[in-house]
Write a protein that holds these residues in place. Sequence first.
Motif, PDB file in Angstrom:
ATOM      1  N   ALA A 100      -0.563 -14.068   9.241  1.00  0.00           N
ATOM      2  CA  ALA A 100      -1.280 -13.245  10.224  1.00  0.00           C
ATOM      3  C   ALA A 100      -2.566 -13.936  10.661  1.00  0.00           C
ATOM      4  CB  ALA A 100      -1.571 -11.864   9.638  1.00  0.00           C
ATOM      5  N   LYS A 101      -3.248 -14.579   9.705  1.00  0.00           N
ATOM      6  CA  LYS A 101      -4.503 -15.283  10.042  1.00  0.00           C
ATOM      7  C   LYS A 101      -4.241 -16.404  11.049  1.00  0.00           C
ATOM      8  CE  LYS A 101      -7.326 -14.294   5.953  1.00  0.00           C
ATOM      9  NZ  LYS A 101      -7.731 -14.765   4.614  1.00  0.00           N
ATOM     10  N   ALA A 102      -3.059 -17.032  10.922  1.00  0.00           N
ATOM     11  CA  ALA A 102      -2.716 -18.131  11.841  1.00  0.00           C
ATOM     12  C   ALA A 102      -2.338 -17.603  13.226  1.00  0.00           C
ATOM     13  CB  ALA A 102      -1.560 -18.939  11.259  1.00  0.00           C
ATOM     14  N   LEU A 103      -1.891 -16.343  13.275  1.00  0.00           N
ATOM     15  CA  LEU A 103      -1.374 -15.795  14.542  1.00  0.00           C
ATOM     16  C   LEU A 103      -2.388 -14.972  15.334  1.00  0.00           C
ATOM     17  CD1 LEU A 103       2.176 -14.665  13.279  1.00  0.00           C
ATOM     18  CD2 LEU A 103       1.692 -16.544  14.866  1.00  0.00           C
ATOM     19  N   THR A 104      -3.487 -14.588  14.701  1.00  0.00           N
ATOM     20  CA  THR A 104      -4.480 -13.783  15.424  1.00  0.00           C
ATOM     21  C   THR A 104      -5.895 -14.066  14.923  1.00  0.00           C
ATOM     22  OG1 THR A 104      -5.078 -11.545  16.138  1.00  0.00           O
ATOM     23  CG2 THR A 104      -4.299 -11.756  13.865  1.00  0.00           C
ATOM     24  N   ASP A 105      -6.847 -13.935  15.840  1.00  0.00           N
ATOM     25  CA  ASP A 105      -8.240 -13.993  15.380  1.00  0.00           C
ATOM     26  C   ASP A 105      -8.845 -12.587  15.391  1.00  0.00           C
ATOM     27  OD1 ASP A 105      -8.316 -13.721  18.093  1.00  0.00           O
ATOM     28  OD2 ASP A 105      -9.322 -15.638  18.496  1.00  0.00           O
ATOM     29  N   LYS A 106      -7.986 -11.588  15.632  1.00  0.00           N
ATOM     30  CA  LYS A 106      -8.432 -10.187  15.622  1.00  0.00           C
ATOM     31  C   LYS A 106      -8.352  -9.638  14.185  1.00  0.00           C
ATOM     32  CE  LYS A 106      -8.451  -9.102  20.253  1.00  0.00           C
ATOM     33  NZ  LYS A 106      -8.107 -10.359  20.851  1.00  0.00           N
ATOM     34  N   PRO A 107      -9.090  -8.551  13.910  1.00  0.00           N
ATOM     35  CA  PRO A 107      -8.967  -7.979  12.556  1.00  0.00           C
ATOM     36  C   PRO A 107      -7.586  -7.354  12.328  1.00  0.00           C
ATOM     37  CG  PRO A 107     -10.338  -6.572  13.968  1.00  0.00           C
ATOM     38  CD  PRO A 107     -10.049  -7.807  14.753  1.00  0.00           C
ATOM     39  N   PHE A 108      -7.115  -7.467  11.097  1.00  0.00           N
ATOM     40  CA  PHE A 108      -5.877  -6.778  10.705  1.00  0.00           C
ATOM     41  C   PHE A 108      -6.067  -6.274   9.279  1.00  0.00           C
ATOM     42  CE2 PHE A 108      -5.366 -11.187   9.439  1.00  0.00           C
ATOM     43  CZ  PHE A 108      -4.865 -11.076   8.152  1.00  0.00           C
ATOM     44  N   GLY A 109      -5.159  -5.431   8.820  1.00  0.00           N
ATOM     45  CA  GLY A 109      -5.343  -4.837   7.500  1.00  0.00           C
ATOM     46  C   GLY A 109      -4.148  -5.031   6.587  1.00  0.00           C
ATOM     47  N   VAL A 110      -4.291  -4.501   5.363  1.00  0.00           N
ATOM     48  CA  VAL A 110      -3.211  -4.512   4.378  1.00  0.00           C
ATOM     49  C   VAL A 110      -3.037  -3.097   3.857  1.00  0.00           C
ATOM     50  CG1 VAL A 110      -2.523  -5.336   2.072  1.00  0.00           C
ATOM     51  CG2 VAL A 110      -3.587  -6.928   3.691  1.00  0.00           C
ATOM     52  N   ASN A 111      -1.779  -2.662   3.730  1.00  0.00           N
ATOM     53  CA  ASN A 111      -1.489  -1.358   3.122  1.00  0.00           C
ATOM     54  C   ASN A 111      -1.102  -1.564   1.669  1.00  0.00           C
ATOM     55  OD1 ASN A 111       0.938   0.642   2.298  1.00  0.00           O
ATOM     56  ND2 ASN A 111      -0.569   1.723   3.510  1.00  0.00           N
ATOM     57  N   ILE A 112      -1.756  -0.814   0.795  1.00  0.00           N
ATOM     58  CA  ILE A 112      -1.461  -0.916  -0.634  1.00  0.00           C
ATOM     59  C   ILE A 112      -0.716   0.336  -1.083  1.00  0.00           C
ATOM     60  CG2 ILE A 112      -2.430  -1.211  -2.943  1.00  0.00           C
ATOM     61  CD1 ILE A 112      -4.694  -2.789  -1.666  1.00  0.00           C
ATOM     62  N   MET A 113       0.507   0.131  -1.571  1.00  0.00           N
ATOM     63  CA  MET A 113       1.346   1.242  -2.031  1.00  0.00           C
ATOM     64  C   MET A 113       1.014   1.463  -3.503  1.00  0.00           C
ATOM     65  SD  MET A 113       4.157   2.900  -3.033  1.00  0.00           S
ATOM     66  CE  MET A 113       5.437   1.819  -3.651  1.00  0.00           C
ATOM     67  N   LEU A 114       0.378   2.577  -3.799  1.00  0.00           N
ATOM     68  CA  LEU A 114      -0.230   2.744  -5.122  1.00  0.00           C
ATOM     69  C   LEU A 114       0.773   2.956  -6.256  1.00  0.00           C
ATOM     70  CD1 LEU A 114      -3.234   4.734  -3.702  1.00  0.00           C
ATOM     71  CD2 LEU A 114      -3.397   2.489  -4.793  1.00  0.00           C
ATOM     72  N   LEU A 115       2.048   3.234  -5.913  1.00  0.00           N
ATOM     73  CA  LEU A 115       3.059   3.372  -6.961  1.00  0.00           C
ATOM     74  C   LEU A 115       3.567   2.002  -7.436  1.00  0.00           C
ATOM     75  CD1 LEU A 115       5.351   6.213  -5.463  1.00  0.00           C
ATOM     76  CD2 LEU A 115       3.867   6.413  -7.464  1.00  0.00           C
ATOM     77  N   SER A 116       3.202   0.955  -6.703  1.00  0.00           N
ATOM     78  CA  SER A 116       3.685  -0.381  -7.049  1.00  0.00           C
ATOM     79  C   SER A 116       3.030  -0.891  -8.326  1.00  0.00           C
ATOM     80  CB  SER A 116       3.369  -1.351  -5.903  1.00  0.00           C
ATOM     81  OG  SER A 116       3.548  -2.683  -6.332  1.00  0.00           O
ATOM     82  N   GLU A 117       3.817  -1.595  -9.148  1.00  0.00           N
ATOM     83  CA  GLU A 117       3.225  -2.155 -10.383  1.00  0.00           C
ATOM     84  C   GLU A 117       2.259  -3.302 -10.042  1.00  0.00           C
ATOM     85  OE1 GLU A 117       6.856  -5.146 -11.703  1.00  0.00           O
ATOM     86  OE2 GLU A 117       6.830  -3.098 -12.522  1.00  0.00           O
ATOM     87  N   ASN A 118       2.326  -3.788  -8.788  1.00  0.00           N
ATOM     88  CA  ASN A 118       1.418  -4.864  -8.376  1.00  0.00           C
ATOM     89  C   ASN A 118       0.160  -4.356  -7.674  1.00  0.00           C
ATOM     90  OD1 ASN A 118       3.282  -6.801  -9.250  1.00  0.00           O
ATOM     91  ND2 ASN A 118       4.399  -6.676  -7.324  1.00  0.00           N
ATOM     92  N   ALA A 119      -0.013  -3.028  -7.602  1.00  0.00           N
ATOM     93  CA  ALA A 119      -1.117  -2.463  -6.802  1.00  0.00           C
ATOM     94  C   ALA A 119      -2.477  -3.047  -7.199  1.00  0.00           C
ATOM     95  CB  ALA A 119      -1.122  -0.942  -6.920  1.00  0.00           C
ATOM     96  N   GLU A 120      -2.721  -3.154  -8.501  1.00  0.00           N
ATOM     97  CA  GLU A 120      -4.017  -3.643  -8.974  1.00  0.00           C
ATOM     98  C   GLU A 120      -4.258  -5.091  -8.510  1.00  0.00           C
ATOM     99  OE1 GLU A 120      -5.415  -2.271 -12.562  1.00  0.00           O
ATOM    100  OE2 GLU A 120      -7.262  -3.390 -12.150  1.00  0.00           O
ATOM    101  N   ASP A 121      -3.229  -5.926  -8.624  1.00  0.00           N
ATOM    102  CA  ASP A 121      -3.377  -7.335  -8.213  1.00  0.00           C
ATOM    103  C   ASP A 121      -3.580  -7.446  -6.704  1.00  0.00           C
ATOM    104  OD1 ASP A 121      -3.136  -8.184 -10.800  1.00  0.00           O
ATOM    105  OD2 ASP A 121      -0.976  -8.535 -10.678  1.00  0.00           O
ATOM    106  N   ILE A 122      -2.890  -6.601  -5.940  1.00  0.00           N
ATOM    107  CA  ILE A 122      -3.062  -6.630  -4.474  1.00  0.00           C
ATOM    108  C   ILE A 122      -4.467  -6.130  -4.126  1.00  0.00           C
ATOM    109  CG2 ILE A 122      -2.148  -5.844  -2.235  1.00  0.00           C
ATOM    110  CD1 ILE A 122       0.116  -7.184  -3.602  1.00  0.00           C
ATOM    111  N   ALA A 123      -4.939  -5.147  -4.887  1.00  0.00           N
ATOM    112  CA  ALA A 123      -6.284  -4.602  -4.649  1.00  0.00           C
ATOM    113  C   ALA A 123      -7.335  -5.715  -4.769  1.00  0.00           C
ATOM    114  CB  ALA A 123      -6.573  -3.475  -5.637  1.00  0.00           C
TER     115      ALA A 123
END
Length: 311
Positions: free
Chosen positions: A59-82
């Motif tokens: 996404a960083k390579a495709l836009t210079d506009k702001p973008f976000g990330v959605n964190i699905m809190l039931l995921s076992e990886n939520a803490e690492d993504i956070a």
Amino acid sequence: MFETRLCSMLGIKYPMIQGGMAWIADGNLAAAVSNAGGIGIIAAGTAPVDYVRAEIKKAKALTDKPFGVNIMLLSENAEDIAKLVCEEEIKVITTGAGNPGKYMDMWKANNIKVIPVVASTALAKRMERAGADAIIAEGCEAGGHIGELTTMALLPQVVDSVSIPVIGAGGIGDERGLAAAFMLGAEGVQVGTRFLVSDECTVHENYKEKIINAKDIDSVVTGRSTGHPVRVLRNQLSRKYQILEKENSDKEELEKMGIGALRKAAREGDVVNGSIMAGQIAGLVSKKQSCKEIIEEMFLGAKDIIKALSI
Ligand code: TUI
């Protein structure tokens, strides 16, 4: 007409957030929505951290506009993504399927705008107190993991319960839905299902065809018995799941059936044995367009509707 607090907060032209659709909303879709003037979102879902990091780089390579990330809190990886979103200096986070309270201080310390998805006024108020910058009020018309209330009932009640901007979500797929959300007090909308069929969405073509061909009553909610209700388009998997739920099958076995099923449909195109998560508005989504066309059609159309009302 649609210059709301959300626009100035995120530096965007149109107050529209793209839904954080797990295994569907990747760096390509997020960049396209951001380039078109909304805010694109990469969905972490249950994916591994390295996958999310790679999509952020894309996404960083495709836009210079702001973008976000959605964190699905039931995921076992939520803490690492956070933690990953802090490292990668992501500007906006949306969260789903839980209470992100324990990460709020860390995100705020990293200057990230935090926009939790809620399904009740109670969580909306808690999130405002915890420092949320805006709230997404998502009704059960939405696809995927849902709460109990409809958008029509939930949205105005959340608007009345907090003073930060509220974004309406669930069942919004065209200019009429957008205008209606603003009538209920929203300062922005979140759109998922309609972006799913966009040209820039890399979901499997079979999944797109299912959305295009869906009728009004083609979605069902599975997983109420396990405490994780999920709206999906009816298929062989949902029918099998519903039979097992009626027979009071083992909850763990049911949960296991769900894991991986979304990926199977979205990436491999198995729309028979996979989980086709989509909102009730799928019945209205009938054409493939670019993200720019979708966003402009919705905002220009809503402007006309509201203008016509004020004559
Ligand atoms: O999160 C979503 N939708 C999703 S997540 C997802 S991935 C998944 N994969 C397998 C099983 C389950 C999910 C697919 N779709 N939407 C945001 C959302 N959050 N809708 C409703 C809620 C919600 C509901 C209750 C948020 C918080 C909540 O209460 C939490 C609490 O502790 O009070």
